[in-house]
Enzyme design. Structure first.
Site, short mmCIF file in Angstrom:
data_model
loop_
_atom_site.label_atom_id
_atom_site.label_comp_id
_atom_site.label_asym_id
_atom_site.label_seq_id
_atom_site.Cartn_x
_atom_site.Cartn_y
_atom_site.Cartn_z
N LYS A 284 -73.39 2.29 28.58
CA LYS A 284 -72.89 0.75 28.74
C LYS A 284 -72.80 0.78 30.23
O LYS A 284 -72.84 1.44 30.95
CB LYS A 284 -71.18 1.03 28.30
CG LYS A 284 -71.13 0.86 26.75
CD LYS A 284 -69.70 0.95 26.56
CE LYS A 284 -69.41 0.77 25.06
NZ LYS A 284 -69.83 -0.41 24.40
N ARG A 358 -70.30 2.75 13.43
CA ARG A 358 -70.76 2.65 12.15
C ARG A 358 -71.19 4.09 11.48
O ARG A 358 -71.25 4.20 10.51
CB ARG A 358 -71.63 1.37 11.86
CG ARG A 358 -72.95 1.79 12.63
CD ARG A 358 -73.78 0.37 13.01
NE ARG A 358 -73.20 -0.32 13.98
CZ ARG A 358 -73.57 -1.76 14.25
NH1 ARG A 358 -74.57 -2.19 13.42
NH2 ARG A 358 -73.08 -2.32 15.29
#
Ligand code: BES
Ligand code: ZN
Ligand code: ZN
Length: 508
Positions: A284, A358
């Site tokens: 990130k 996920r």
């Protein structure tokens, strides 16, 4: 939190800092009127000179006090329109009062309870106090203790809410306190620094918090996760020296069935517990990366909910499963291009290591279905930046494969004030996350509808016939500014709405 809240009966001689309530239009409540009379019209006289105060919900006006008296300060608290007042608005007013009193440096205050057209005195007092306590929450664990020679900062220590019916009010407040405790625990967990809260330490915290309340705890360590074939959570956690854990929390509160035929169904809750999300090899950007300590907010809500269910002895069986992992870049980290195998047996092509939630959830969802065959599953996860773009910090995007479950959640949302917004599940997105070289890929084909492709990905791990809802709390689990009943950062979102859901529809 050192704040003490009590519910005394009115004393003959009011003293110290007093808070009185007014309705919209400036109409004083009955207790406020009585005090005004004792103080020879001090409040009404001062109110007359003030054109700004209109008594809107949460509006606050400091009035000072008559010189030389036992009452040292009077604060007016607006409750809004008498006929509109409800429990949630009352909490908002209580929260705003807490913010104002904290700022003013008052150490102890007395609030004169009132009744409204719709709310009894005890309901109004208990919810005012609850809103107050929710806002007065103060996460000061990391502040050094002041030197002995320094004066400690002034803090609100006691609030007395005067009520004609102390016993009933106290009982109501205690009921509310069970949900509040769960909410505040969830906030604490989100606010804790990621060097202190990592999978192993987090699992221990959960055990220490919940086991004494009668919740059974099972911790699956990294070796066992691998052995079981949980390739999703293992892959996400492998880049960190802090190894992943899965924690299972069981609350068995349902009374035994009278007939043997009736099975005891289990409510299932799943939470994403990425204790820090750097993005991994798909790193990130640097600015604001510290915020990613909240990436375990889903798991925190599940832990807080379990605590609440136990505290109030909920008459249901519930199981919470949280997947705890730290997503780090390192020579051991999983990479874009890796193909991993989940607990369900499905293979996943990793296209972005930042879409890690996920993968963790996939294994948790399979585990909870295989082991418990729950009545429904609700998962909570700070899953996508896209949900923040769509709904901000205000609404939680909620995907549900069952209309009845959704309608129940919607009702619980109205009651709790935690706002949910239904989002679509669609075959198109289910297809979009299928890979050409593996069963699935962990991102959509484009950036479009990022929250929907993420939900559709999770849908691949829901077995036929399982009622399921997914709550993307990437926006609602935290925020950088205050709300009336939530001070900044961790909000504890999810505990209240899910507790209301369980209480309203799933207890025997
Ligand atoms: N934890 C983030 C989602 C997030 C973003 C939460 C901002 C709160 C604030 C999640 O793991 C993530 O990085 N998701 C990616 C998915 C993408 C790579 C498909 C995202 O949303 O950008
Ligand atoms: Zn991520
Ligand atoms: Zn994440």
């Amino acid at each position: 939190m050192s704040l003490k809240i009590s519910f005394p009966k009115a004393s003959a001689k009011p003293k110290g800092a007093i808070v009185v309530c007014a309705f919209e239009g400036g109409e004083l409540g009955a207790q406020a009127k009585a005090l005004d009379k004792t103080l020879k019209g001090f409040i009404t006289a001062n109110l007359k000179n003030n054109v700004q105060f209109t008594g809107k919900n949460g509006e606050i006006l400091g009035l000072g006090a008559p010189a030389g008296g036992a009452v040292t300060h009077i604060t007016l608290l607006g409750l809004g329109k008498d006929q509109d007042l409800d429990a949630l608005k009352t909490e908002t007013a209580g929260g705003k009062l807490a913010a104002a009193l904290t700022k003013s440096g008052t150490e102890s205050a007395t609030l004169l309870g009132e009744k409204s057209k719709k709310l009894k005195t005890e309901t109004l007092a208990a919810h005012l106090a609850n809103g107050f306590a929710l806002r007065a929450y103060d996460f000061d664990r990391y502040k050094s203790k002041p030197d002995k020679k320094d004066k400690p900062p002034l803090k609100l220590k006691t609030l007395s809410v005067v009520t004609p019916n102390p016993a009933n009010t106290k009982k109501l407040f205690e009921d509310l306190s069970r949900v509040r405790s769960g909410t505040l625990l969830a906030r604490d967990l989100v606010n804790t620094a990621p060097n202190d809260l990592y999978p192993e330490s987090y699992a221990k915290i959960i055990q220490n918090e919940l086991k004494p309340l009668g919740i059974e705890i099972e911790i699956i360590d990294d070796k066992k996760l691998e052995k079981l074939g949980m390739g999703g959570i293992s892959a996400v956690g492998q880049g960190s020296s802090r190894k992943p854990r899965m924690v299972i929390m069981r609350w068995n509160g349902a009374p035994p069935p009278k007939t043997k035929a009736k099975n005891l169904s289990t409510l299932g809750f799943v939470g994403k517990g990425v204790t820090f999300d750097t993005g991994g090899i798909s790193l990130k950007p640097g600015p604001n990366m510290d915020e990613m300590k909240m990436d375990m907010g889903g798991s925190a809500a599940v832990v807080g909910l379990m605590k609440t269910l136990a505290l109030r002895g909920a008459k249901c069986n519930a199981v919470g499963v949280v997947g705890l992992a730290e997503n780090m870049p390192s020579s051991n980290a999983y990479r874009p291009g890796d193909i991993i195998k989940t607990y369900a047996g499905k293979t996943i092509e990793v296209l972005n290591t930042d879409a890690e939630g996920r993968l963790v959830l996939a294994d948790c969802l399979t585990y909870i279905q295989k082991t418990y065959k729950p009545e429904f599953i609700i998962d909570l996860a700070t899953l996508t930046g896209a949900i923040l773009i769509a709904l901000g910090h205000e609404y939680c995007g909620t995907f549900a494969n069952d209309d009845t479950l959704w309608k129940q959640m919607e009702k619980a949302s109205e009651q709790s004030g935690e706002k949910l917004w239904r989002m679509p599940l669609d075959e198109v997105w289910t297809k979009e996350v299928e890979s050409e070289i593996a069963d699935l890929q962990n991102t959509g084909k484009s950036r479009n509808a990022g929250s929907c492709t993420a939900a559709a990905f999770l849908g691949h791990f829901i077995e036929e016939g399982t009622r399921w809802a997914h709550m993307d709390i990437a926006g609602t689990a935290w925020r950088k500014s205050d709300q009336p009943t939530v001070p900044k950062f961790g909000s504890g979102f999810g505990v209240r709405v899910l507790n209301d859901l369980v209480a309203k529809y799933y207890e025997s």
